[in-house]
Enzyme design. Structure first.
Site, short mmCIF file in Angstrom:
data_model
loop_
_atom_site.label_atom_id
_atom_site.label_comp_id
_atom_site.label_asym_id
_atom_site.label_seq_id
_atom_site.Cartn_x
_atom_site.Cartn_y
_atom_site.Cartn_z
N CYS A 11 0.83 -1.22 0.00
CA CYS A 11 0.00 0.00 0.00
C CYS A 11 0.86 1.26 0.00
CB CYS A 11 -0.92 -0.02 1.22
SG CYS A 11 -1.78 1.53 1.50
N CYS A 14 0.62 3.18 3.32
CA CYS A 14 1.37 2.48 4.38
C CYS A 14 2.86 2.77 4.25
CB CYS A 14 1.11 0.98 4.33
SG CYS A 14 -0.51 0.47 4.99
N ASP A 37 -1.04 16.72 0.03
CA ASP A 37 -1.34 15.97 -1.20
C ASP A 37 -0.35 16.35 -2.29
OD1 ASP A 37 -4.19 14.48 -2.30
OD2 ASP A 37 -2.80 15.26 -3.81
N HIS A 53 -4.04 -0.09 8.32
CA HIS A 53 -4.49 -0.20 6.93
C HIS A 53 -5.97 -0.57 6.89
CE1 HIS A 53 -4.27 -0.63 2.63
NE2 HIS A 53 -4.91 -1.78 2.74
N ASN A 94 -13.22 9.79 -0.63
CA ASN A 94 -13.73 9.03 -1.76
C ASN A 94 -13.72 7.56 -1.40
OD1 ASN A 94 -13.96 11.35 -3.44
ND2 ASN A 94 -11.75 11.30 -3.77
N HIS A 105 -6.52 3.04 0.83
CA HIS A 105 -6.20 3.19 2.26
C HIS A 105 -7.02 4.39 2.71
CE1 HIS A 105 -3.02 3.05 5.66
NE2 HIS A 105 -3.83 4.06 5.96
N HIS A 107 -8.62 7.64 3.70
CA HIS A 107 -8.02 8.97 3.87
C HIS A 107 -9.09 10.03 3.76
CE1 HIS A 107 -7.66 7.73 -0.37
NE2 HIS A 107 -7.83 8.99 -0.71
N HIS A 109 -9.51 13.97 2.82
CA HIS A 109 -8.91 15.17 2.22
C HIS A 109 -9.40 16.37 3.02
CE1 HIS A 109 -7.99 13.26 -1.85
NE2 HIS A 109 -8.92 12.43 -1.42
P1 DGP Z 1 -8.26 9.59 -3.77
O1 DGP Z 1 -8.36 9.90 -5.24
O2 DGP Z 1 -9.42 10.13 -2.97
O3 DGP Z 1 -7.96 8.12 -3.51
O4 DGP Z 1 -7.01 10.43 -3.26
C1 DGP Z 1 -5.70 10.00 -3.31
C2 DGP Z 1 -4.84 11.23 -3.20
O5 DGP Z 1 -3.53 10.81 -2.92
C3 DGP Z 1 -4.76 12.07 -4.47
O6 DGP Z 1 -5.33 13.36 -4.22
C4 DGP Z 1 -3.28 12.20 -4.78
C5 DGP Z 1 -2.63 11.72 -3.50
N1 DGP Z 1 -1.39 11.00 -3.71
C6 DGP Z 1 -1.20 9.92 -4.52
N2 DGP Z 1 0.07 9.49 -4.45
C7 DGP Z 1 0.70 10.33 -3.56
C8 DGP Z 1 2.04 10.39 -3.07
O7 DGP Z 1 2.93 9.61 -3.41
N3 DGP Z 1 2.31 11.39 -2.19
C9 DGP Z 1 1.36 12.29 -1.78
N4 DGP Z 1 1.73 13.23 -0.92
N5 DGP Z 1 0.09 12.24 -2.23
C10 DGP Z 1 -0.23 11.28 -3.09
#
Ligand code: DGP
Length: 121
Positions: A11, A14, A37, A53, A94, A105, A107, A109
């Site tokens: 993940c 993770c 993000d 997780h 989401n 995982h 989360h 926002h």
């Molecule tokens: P969702 O689409 O709701 O699953 O959001 C996942 C978010 O994770 C998306 O807004 C971009 C963010 N994201 C993806 N990969 C990485 C990463 O490697 N580092 C960071 N800081 N954010 C990431």
């Protein structure tokens, strides 16, 4: 809080929590981790994740509801510290393919720092 020690080696989040992938940390405690993000959709865009997780909102249950409640306390604290309280902010999670969840995982926002468009809740 029986999920707290779960960890999935495949993940992305993770790996971020563990420090194997770098991130811009905003907050950390024993239960959760918050970071900026990588693809911000607002002037302030922070992700709050449980260290356990848990795959999505669909896996929230009596086993982890205290953890999720704690995450919302952390969300409010981060929003205050980021100066978002007065102007307001949006908290989004989401869940699953129709909602375009891209990282499996749980989360939340935190989005703020500018007036948002109406719609989608
Ligand atoms: P969702 O689409 O709701 O699953 O959001 C996942 C978010 O994770 C998306 O807004 C971009 C963010 N994201 C993806 N990969 C990485 C990463 O490697 N580092 C960071 N800081 N954010 C990431």
């Amino acid at each position: 809080m029986s999920d707290v020690l779960n960890f999935d080696e495949t993940c992305l989040f993770c790996k971020i929590i563990k420090g194997d992938i770098p991130s811009a940390k905003v907050y950390e405690d024993a239960l959760c981790y918050a970071f900026r993000d990588i693809n911000p959709q607002a002037p302030t865009h922070i992700l709050v994740v449980p260290k356990a997780h848990i795959r999505s909102v669909a896996e929230i249950s009596a086993n982890n509801e205290a953890l999720v409640g704690h995450m919302f306390t952390v969300i409010a604290k981060i929003a205050r510290e980021e100066g978002l309280e007065e102007g307001g902010y949006r908290v989004v999670s989401n869940c699953g393919p129709d909602a375009c969840q891209s990282v499996p995982h749980l989360h939340f926002h935190i989005l703020g720092g500018a007036k948002m468009a109406e719609g989608m809740a």
